[in-house]
Design a protein around this motif. Structure first.
Motif, PDB file in Angstrom:
ATOM      1  N   ILE A 200       0.838  -1.201   0.000  1.00 42.97           N
ATOM      2  CA  ILE A 200       0.000   0.000   0.000  1.00 42.97           C
ATOM      3  C   ILE A 200       0.874   1.252   0.000  1.00 42.97           C
ATOM      4  CG2 ILE A 200      -1.652   1.359   1.353  1.00 42.97           C
ATOM      5  CD1 ILE A 200      -2.850  -1.316   2.301  1.00 42.97           C
ATOM      6  N   ILE A 201       1.907   1.243   0.853  1.00 45.69           N
ATOM      7  CA  ILE A 201       2.819   2.390   0.928  1.00 45.69           C
ATOM      8  C   ILE A 201       3.546   2.583  -0.397  1.00 45.69           C
ATOM      9  CG2 ILE A 201       4.924   3.271   2.019  1.00 45.69           C
ATOM     10  CD1 ILE A 201       4.000   1.896   4.605  1.00 45.69           C
ATOM     11  N   PHE A 202       3.997   1.495  -0.991  1.00 42.14           N
ATOM     12  CA  PHE A 202       4.715   1.548  -2.270  1.00 42.14           C
ATOM     13  C   PHE A 202       3.813   2.111  -3.373  1.00 42.14           C
ATOM     14  CE2 PHE A 202       6.234  -0.794  -6.164  1.00 42.14           C
ATOM     15  CZ  PHE A 202       7.399  -0.048  -6.323  1.00 42.14           C
ATOM     16  N   THR A 203       2.574   1.651  -3.382  1.00 43.20           N
ATOM     17  CA  THR A 203       1.615   2.117  -4.396  1.00 43.20           C
ATOM     18  C   THR A 203       1.298   3.591  -4.216  1.00 43.20           C
ATOM     19  OG1 THR A 203       0.607  -0.084  -4.575  1.00 43.20           O
ATOM     20  CG2 THR A 203      -0.686   1.784  -5.359  1.00 43.20           C
ATOM     21  N   LEU A 204       1.074   4.009  -2.968  1.00 43.76           N
ATOM     22  CA  LEU A 204       0.779   5.419  -2.693  1.00 43.76           C
ATOM     23  C   LEU A 204       1.981   6.300  -3.010  1.00 43.76           C
ATOM     24  CD1 LEU A 204      -1.265   5.186   0.643  1.00 43.76           C
ATOM     25  CD2 LEU A 204      -2.125   5.623  -1.670  1.00 43.76           C
ATOM     26  N   SER A 205       3.181   5.771  -2.792  1.00 41.58           N
ATOM     27  CA  SER A 205       4.403   6.529  -3.111  1.00 41.58           C
ATOM     28  C   SER A 205       4.499   6.777  -4.612  1.00 41.58           C
ATOM     29  CB  SER A 205       5.643   5.766  -2.632  1.00 41.58           C
ATOM     30  OG  SER A 205       5.632   5.613  -1.232  1.00 41.58           O
ATOM     31  N   GLN A 206       4.136   5.766  -5.394  1.00 40.88           N
ATOM     32  CA  GLN A 206       4.148   5.936  -6.843  1.00 40.88           C
ATOM     33  C   GLN A 206       3.090   6.947  -7.279  1.00 40.88           C
ATOM     34  OE1 GLN A 206       4.942   2.079  -9.196  1.00 40.88           O
ATOM     35  NE2 GLN A 206       4.171   1.329  -7.245  1.00 40.88           N
ATOM     36  N   LEU A 207       1.938   6.920  -6.624  1.00 40.24           N
ATOM     37  CA  LEU A 207       0.888   7.883  -6.936  1.00 40.24           C
ATOM     38  C   LEU A 207       1.362   9.300  -6.632  1.00 40.24           C
ATOM     39  CD1 LEU A 207      -1.984   8.636  -7.733  1.00 40.24           C
ATOM     40  CD2 LEU A 207      -2.692   8.168  -5.376  1.00 40.24           C
ATOM     41  N   PHE A 208       2.028   9.454  -5.494  1.00 44.28           N
ATOM     42  CA  PHE A 208       2.567  10.768  -5.123  1.00 44.28           C
ATOM     43  C   PHE A 208       3.587  11.244  -6.160  1.00 44.28           C
ATOM     44  CE2 PHE A 208       5.958  13.235  -3.054  1.00 44.28           C
ATOM     45  CZ  PHE A 208       5.222  14.329  -2.603  1.00 44.28           C
ATOM     46  N   LEU A 209       4.435  10.331  -6.610  1.00 48.50           N
ATOM     47  CA  LEU A 209       5.422  10.675  -7.636  1.00 48.50           C
ATOM     48  C   LEU A 209       4.743  11.111  -8.924  1.00 48.50           C
ATOM     49  CD1 LEU A 209       8.380   8.095  -7.602  1.00 48.50           C
ATOM     50  CD2 LEU A 209       8.497  10.585  -7.369  1.00 48.50           C
ATOM     51  N   ALA A 210       3.733  10.357  -9.336  1.00 49.01           N
ATOM     52  CA  ALA A 210       3.020  10.678 -10.577  1.00 49.01           C
ATOM     53  C   ALA A 210       2.386  12.062 -10.501  1.00 49.01           C
ATOM     54  CB  ALA A 210       1.957   9.621 -10.859  1.00 49.01           C
ATOM     55  N   ILE A 211       1.758  12.364  -9.359  1.00 46.57           N
ATOM     56  CA  ILE A 211       1.130  13.678  -9.181  1.00 46.57           C
ATOM     57  C   ILE A 211       2.179  14.778  -9.203  1.00 46.57           C
ATOM     58  CG2 ILE A 211      -0.142  15.142  -7.562  1.00 46.57           C
ATOM     59  CD1 ILE A 211      -1.622  12.626  -6.636  1.00 46.57           C
ATOM     60  N   SER A 212       3.310  14.525  -8.553  1.00 45.40           N
ATOM     61  CA  SER A 212       4.394  15.514  -8.525  1.00 45.40           C
ATOM     62  C   SER A 212       4.929  15.770  -9.928  1.00 45.40           C
ATOM     63  CB  SER A 212       5.530  15.023  -7.617  1.00 45.40           C
ATOM     64  OG  SER A 212       5.074  14.844  -6.288  1.00 45.40           O
ATOM     65  N   TYR A 213       5.135  14.693 -10.680  1.00 47.01           N
ATOM     66  CA  TYR A 213       5.621  14.845 -12.054  1.00 47.01           C
ATOM     67  C   TYR A 213       4.612  15.615 -12.907  1.00 47.01           C
ATOM     68  CZ  TYR A 213       9.282  11.374 -11.078  1.00 47.01           C
ATOM     69  OH  TYR A 213      10.371  10.699 -10.574  1.00 47.01           O
ATOM     70  N   GLN A 214       3.346  15.339 -12.677  1.00 44.60           N
ATOM     71  CA  GLN A 214       2.323  16.045 -13.449  1.00 44.60           C
ATOM     72  C   GLN A 214       2.370  17.547 -13.165  1.00 44.60           C
ATOM     73  OE1 GLN A 214      -1.966  16.245 -12.392  1.00 44.60           O
ATOM     74  NE2 GLN A 214      -2.284  15.019 -14.247  1.00 44.60           N
ATOM     75  N   GLN A 215       2.502  17.904 -11.908  1.00 44.05           N
ATOM     76  CA  GLN A 215       2.555  19.315 -11.546  1.00 44.05           C
ATOM     77  C   GLN A 215       3.786  19.996 -12.124  1.00 44.05           C
ATOM     78  OE1 GLN A 215      -0.183  20.769 -10.065  1.00 44.05           O
ATOM     79  NE2 GLN A 215      -0.896  18.681 -10.507  1.00 44.05           N
ATOM     80  N   ILE A 216       4.886  19.262 -12.191  1.00 44.87           N
ATOM     81  CA  ILE A 216       6.100  19.798 -12.812  1.00 44.87           C
ATOM     82  C   ILE A 216       5.854  20.045 -14.296  1.00 44.87           C
ATOM     83  CG2 ILE A 216       8.479  19.256 -13.500  1.00 44.87           C
ATOM     84  CD1 ILE A 216       8.742  17.710 -10.857  1.00 44.87           C
ATOM     85  N   GLY A 217       5.211  19.069 -14.944  1.00 44.51           N
ATOM     86  CA  GLY A 217       4.920  19.200 -16.369  1.00 44.51           C
ATOM     87  C   GLY A 217       4.013  20.381 -16.652  1.00 44.51           C
TER      88      GLY A 217
END
Length: 233
Positions: A200-217
């Motif tokens: 669960i933590i690993f999956t949520l961490s990936q979600l956080f990364l994806a959101i962060s990358y999106q905001q950067i984009g």
């Protein structure tokens, strides 16, 4: 000036399409020579997030080529609509998804490649294809950001973009978990060694990364160039 972009994106599109065809040709592999736990790559090859991301890239490249062609032939009204779709699709899904694939894959690879891409796979999965799916995907991102948006400014709704990304990730995660619950197969080996809390933590961490990358984009797209602003609807 559009002609070199047509050639460039056209090359990316043809190469990416060929690579996807090769990635899907595991049905040509002699299953008797493939380890039992590796046969899932053939049975569920279109369930890997890497493949989902690559399909996104191909769709984006197709839109980009179409956009550049309409610019070249001066189909102004059509081109403006395609350009808006191109910008929205790129920053909302393609940019964060591709960065997520590359960063997570190579980070785990350098820690212990057996957790993400076991060495036995090298016997039937060529190195060039591995790098195409996990490294080459960064090149269109770089080209698109530097060349296409160097003079662009867009008011892209972060809320709308976030909602679409969450829907996309939720749909994939549901499919991923359904493979395990229905067939007892974890597509990525790292999930085998994790507890449910860690998963669960690993999956949520990936979600956080994806959101962060999106905001950067989106921030990259929103940088001011002094040109009139175009709102993406």
């Amino acid at each position: 000036m559009e002609i070199y972009k047509i050639i460039l994106y056209g090359f990316f599109l043809v190469f990416a399409s060929y690579a996807l065809k090769c990635a899907g040709s595991l049905n040509t592999v002699d299953v008797n020579k493939v380890p039992e736990d590796m046969k899932k790559m053939k049975d569920f090859r279109y369930h890997f997030f890497t493949i989902w991301n690559y399909v996104l890239q191909i769709a984006f490249l197709l839109i980009a080529v179409t956009d550049e062609l309409t610019k070249f032939f001066k189909f102004t009204n059509t081109q403006k609509r395609i350009e808006r779709a191109r910008k929205f699709f790129f920053s909302t899904l393609v940019f964060p998804s591709s960065l997520l694939v590359a960063s997570v894959f190579w980070t785990i690879w350098h820690v212990d490649r057996e957790l993400i891409f076991p060495k036995i796979i090298d016997t039937f999965y060529p190195s060039w294809l591995n790098h195409t799916l996990h490294t080459f995907i960064l090149l269109p991102l770089l080209i698109e950001t530097v060349i296409h948006f160097k003079s662009a400014y867009s008011n892209l709704s972060r809320t709308r973009a976030l909602l679409i990304l969450l829907i996309y990730v939720t749909v994939y995660q549901t499919l991923y978990l359904s493979v395990y619950f229905q067939h007892g197969v974890w597509l990525y080996p790292i999930y085998k060694v994790l507890t449910w809390n860690q998963r669960i933590i690993f999956t949520l961490s990936q979600l956080f990364l994806a959101i962060s990358y999106q905001q950067i984009g989106i921030s990259l797209m929103k940088r001011d160039s002094g040109l009139p602003k175009t709102k993406l609807k």
